[in-house]
Design a protein around this motif. Structure first.
Motif, PDB file in Angstrom:
ATOM      1  N   PRO A  38       0.685  -0.968   0.184  1.00 30.69           N
ATOM      2  CA  PRO A  38      -0.065   0.187  -0.118  1.00 30.69           C
ATOM      3  C   PRO A  38       0.639   1.495   0.191  1.00 30.69           C
ATOM      4  CG  PRO A  38       0.207  -0.271   2.323  1.00 30.69           C
ATOM      5  CD  PRO A  38       0.787  -1.910   1.230  1.00 30.69           C
ATOM      6  N   GLN A  39       1.359   1.858  -1.266  1.00 37.29           N
ATOM      7  CA  GLN A  39       2.532   2.940  -1.649  1.00 37.29           C
ATOM      8  C   GLN A  39       1.592   4.285  -1.612  1.00 37.29           C
ATOM      9  OE1 GLN A  39       4.826   1.700  -4.477  1.00 37.29           O
ATOM     10  NE2 GLN A  39       6.731   1.875  -3.924  1.00 37.29           N
ATOM     11  N   ARG A  40       0.283   3.454  -2.056  1.00 36.65           N
ATOM     12  CA  ARG A  40      -1.556   5.272  -2.227  1.00 36.65           C
ATOM     13  C   ARG A  40      -2.480   4.364  -1.485  1.00 36.65           C
ATOM     14  NH1 ARG A  40      -0.855   4.119  -8.252  1.00 36.65           N
ATOM     15  NH2 ARG A  40      -2.311   5.813  -8.258  1.00 36.65           N
ATOM     16  N   THR A  41      -3.459   5.232  -1.854  1.00 38.51           N
ATOM     17  CA  THR A  41      -4.675   4.495  -1.172  1.00 38.51           C
ATOM     18  C   THR A  41      -4.878   3.766  -1.873  1.00 38.51           C
ATOM     19  OG1 THR A  41      -5.992   6.247  -2.680  1.00 38.51           O
ATOM     20  CG2 THR A  41      -5.351   7.155  -0.233  1.00 38.51           C
ATOM     21  N   ALA A  42      -6.131   2.571  -0.842  1.00 39.99           N
ATOM     22  CA  ALA A  42      -6.325   1.940  -1.743  1.00 39.99           C
ATOM     23  C   ALA A  42      -7.798   1.815  -2.854  1.00 39.99           C
ATOM     24  CB  ALA A  42      -7.423   1.218  -0.873  1.00 39.99           C
ATOM     25  N   ILE A  43      -7.750   2.925  -2.953  1.00 33.87           N
ATOM     26  CA  ILE A  43      -8.536   3.505  -4.083  1.00 33.87           C
ATOM     27  C   ILE A  43      -7.845   3.591  -5.628  1.00 33.87           C
ATOM     28  CG2 ILE A  43      -9.975   5.084  -4.779  1.00 33.87           C
ATOM     29  CD1 ILE A  43     -11.597   5.747  -2.233  1.00 33.87           C
ATOM     30  N   ALA A  69      -3.665  -3.672   1.938  1.00 38.94           N
ATOM     31  CA  ALA A  69      -4.195  -3.599   3.856  1.00 38.94           C
ATOM     32  C   ALA A  69      -4.016  -2.050   3.652  1.00 38.94           C
ATOM     33  CB  ALA A  69      -3.372  -3.411   3.631  1.00 38.94           C
ATOM     34  N   ARG A  70      -4.851  -1.479   5.251  1.00 40.38           N
ATOM     35  CA  ARG A  70      -5.216   0.315   4.702  1.00 40.38           C
ATOM     36  C   ARG A  70      -3.722   0.548   5.580  1.00 40.38           C
ATOM     37  NH1 ARG A  70      -5.640  -2.985   9.658  1.00 40.38           N
ATOM     38  NH2 ARG A  70      -4.673  -1.941  11.708  1.00 40.38           N
ATOM     39  N   ASP A  71      -2.360   0.144   5.997  1.00 36.46           N
ATOM     40  CA  ASP A  71      -1.308   0.395   6.490  1.00 36.46           C
ATOM     41  C   ASP A  71      -0.571   0.128   5.379  1.00 36.46           C
ATOM     42  OD1 ASP A  71      -0.890  -0.392   8.401  1.00 36.46           O
ATOM     43  OD2 ASP A  71      -2.213   0.519   9.053  1.00 36.46           O
ATOM     44  N   ALA A  72       0.705  -0.088   5.874  1.00 41.27           N
ATOM     45  CA  ALA A  72       1.837  -0.770   5.920  1.00 41.27           C
ATOM     46  C   ALA A  72       1.946  -2.063   6.672  1.00 41.27           C
ATOM     47  CB  ALA A  72       3.275  -0.505   5.811  1.00 41.27           C
ATOM     48  N   ASP A  73       1.744  -1.274   7.961  1.00 38.74           N
ATOM     49  CA  ASP A  73       1.605  -2.418   9.440  1.00 38.74           C
ATOM     50  C   ASP A  73       0.495  -3.801   9.010  1.00 38.74           C
ATOM     51  OD1 ASP A  73       3.957  -1.191  10.172  1.00 38.74           O
ATOM     52  OD2 ASP A  73       2.797   0.069  11.503  1.00 38.74           O
ATOM     53  N   GLU A  76       2.378  -5.988   6.107  1.00 37.91           N
ATOM     54  CA  GLU A  76       3.193  -6.742   6.818  1.00 37.91           C
ATOM     55  C   GLU A  76       2.526  -8.245   7.384  1.00 37.91           C
ATOM     56  OE1 GLU A  76       6.583  -6.890   6.684  1.00 37.91           O
ATOM     57  OE2 GLU A  76       6.546  -5.402   5.060  1.00 37.91           O
ATOM     58  N   GLN A  77       1.181  -7.691   8.679  1.00 41.67           N
ATOM     59  CA  GLN A  77       0.758  -8.759   8.803  1.00 41.67           C
ATOM     60  C   GLN A  77       0.270  -9.934   8.020  1.00 41.67           C
ATOM     61  OE1 GLN A  77      -1.660  -7.075  12.213  1.00 41.67           O
ATOM     62  NE2 GLN A  77      -0.278  -5.684  12.748  1.00 41.67           N
ATOM     63  N   ARG A  78      -0.356  -9.473   7.305  1.00 45.11           N
ATOM     64  CA  ARG A  78      -0.878 -10.397   5.982  1.00 45.11           C
ATOM     65  C   ARG A  78       0.105 -11.168   4.953  1.00 45.11           C
ATOM     66  NH1 ARG A  78      -5.911  -7.541   3.422  1.00 45.11           N
ATOM     67  NH2 ARG A  78      -6.430  -9.214   2.598  1.00 45.11           N
ATOM     68  N   LEU A  79       1.469 -10.623   4.719  1.00 44.98           N
ATOM     69  CA  LEU A  79       2.611 -10.860   4.123  1.00 44.98           C
ATOM     70  C   LEU A  79       2.579 -12.636   5.128  1.00 44.98           C
ATOM     71  CD1 LEU A  79       4.870  -8.317   2.706  1.00 44.98           C
ATOM     72  CD2 LEU A  79       3.361  -9.792   1.751  1.00 44.98           C
ATOM     73  N   ASP A  80       3.254 -11.848   6.380  1.00 42.16           N
ATOM     74  CA  ASP A  80       3.513 -13.039   7.505  1.00 42.16           C
ATOM     75  C   ASP A  80       3.457 -14.082   7.562  1.00 42.16           C
ATOM     76  OD1 ASP A  80       5.926 -12.725   9.371  1.00 42.16           O
ATOM     77  OD2 ASP A  80       4.210 -13.671  10.765  1.00 42.16           O
ATOM     78  N   VAL A 167       3.153   6.814   8.417  1.00 43.48           N
ATOM     79  CA  VAL A 167       2.246   7.653   9.066  1.00 43.48           C
ATOM     80  C   VAL A 167       0.807   6.970   7.840  1.00 43.48           C
ATOM     81  CG1 VAL A 167       2.730   9.740   9.413  1.00 43.48           C
ATOM     82  CG2 VAL A 167       2.527   9.371   7.237  1.00 43.48           C
ATOM     83  N   ALA A 168       1.638   5.942   7.736  1.00 43.50           N
ATOM     84  CA  ALA A 168       0.870   4.600   6.636  1.00 43.50           C
ATOM     85  C   ALA A 168       0.643   4.646   5.308  1.00 43.50           C
ATOM     86  CB  ALA A 168      -1.005   4.479   7.136  1.00 43.50           C
ATOM     87  N   SER A 169       1.230   5.335   4.820  1.00 48.82           N
ATOM     88  CA  SER A 169       1.641   5.564   3.263  1.00 48.82           C
ATOM     89  C   SER A 169       2.273   6.398   2.351  1.00 48.82           C
ATOM     90  CB  SER A 169      -0.412   5.197   2.512  1.00 48.82           C
ATOM     91  OG  SER A 169      -0.235   6.612   2.348  1.00 48.82           O
TER      92      SER A 169
END
Length: 223
Positions: A38-43, A69-73, A76-80, A167-169
């Motif tokens: 998620p480098q940019r917004t999901a939309i 995902a909503r943010d990088a963290d 990461e959890q989903r990748l994990d 800051v998420a993205s």
């Protein structure tokens, strides 16, 4: 300007070869999950990637489900957990999850390297990175490769103290700097160039990293 459709069309012969070579464990109609960092917004990501995945589906007969995902963290959890069958991720994430889950690269963008940036507002008095000493700087996430790991490594190597704010993205970094919420922040040329012009024109680049290998398109061993 970079667009994923152009990328995957250039890489299409390789993608087709590997999709044919590795039969899925599930029935084809079940399809593949396709994760995008998620480098940019999901939309914005969906607007770019869903047509690409539809294109791949039409060519292969498989269904590709866009996921982010909503943010990088959260990503990461989903990748994990090894959630994604196929995934577009940064080089650092690939190293980690190749070791943990056995993800393997099947494509990357040809003749393009990745560079990290530090940006400030266009009217900022700061002209050099050393002037950011002691400031709070925005980054997408601790694990964002070119937008966070590379600039933070440079700052540390140069002895420049800073407080990171995650800051998420990438878009959140740029918007935060443009609105004077942060003095400066990390990003990459690709996402900076994809910004809306009214935001992009408010930013100025003060540091560029040496070029590194780009993001990878990787497959889980179950594919």
């Amino acid at each position: 300007m970079f667009h994923p459709t152009m990328l995957l069309r250039r890489l299409w012969p390789l993608c087709l070869l590997l999709l044919a070579a590795f039969a899925p464990a599930q029935e084809p109609e079940a399809g593949f999950s396709f994760g995008v960092v998620p480098q940019r917004t999901a939309i914005d990501l969906a607007r770019s990637w869903v047509p690409v995945l539809d294109y791949l589906g039409a060519k292969t007969g498989y269904r590709f489900e866009f996921r982010t995902a909503r943010d990088a963290d959260a990503f990461e959890q989903r990748l994990d957990t090894g959630e994604f069958d196929l995934v577009y991720m940064n080089p650092y994430q690939y190293i980690l999850h190749h070791a943990k889950h056995g993800y393997r690269v099947y494509a990357k963008e040809k003749d393009r390297l990745l560079t990290g940036l530090i940006v400030v507002r266009v009217d900022s008095p700061y002209r050099e990175v050393r002037e950011l000493d002691g400031k709070t700087l925005a980054f997408p996430a601790a694990s964002a490769f070119a937008a966070s790991l590379l600039p933070r490594a440079y700052l540390s190597r140069m002895g420049i103290a800073y407080t990171p704010a995650y800051v998420a993205s990438h878009d959140s970094v740029y918007i935060g700097v443009s609105k004077n919420l942060f003095i400066a922040g990390g990003g990459v040329h690709q996402t900076l160039n994809n910004l809306a012009p009214e935001i992009r024109k408010q930013l100025r680049v003060v540091w560029v990293s040496p070029p590194v290998t780009p993001h990878a398109l990787a497959a889980h061993p179950r594919v």
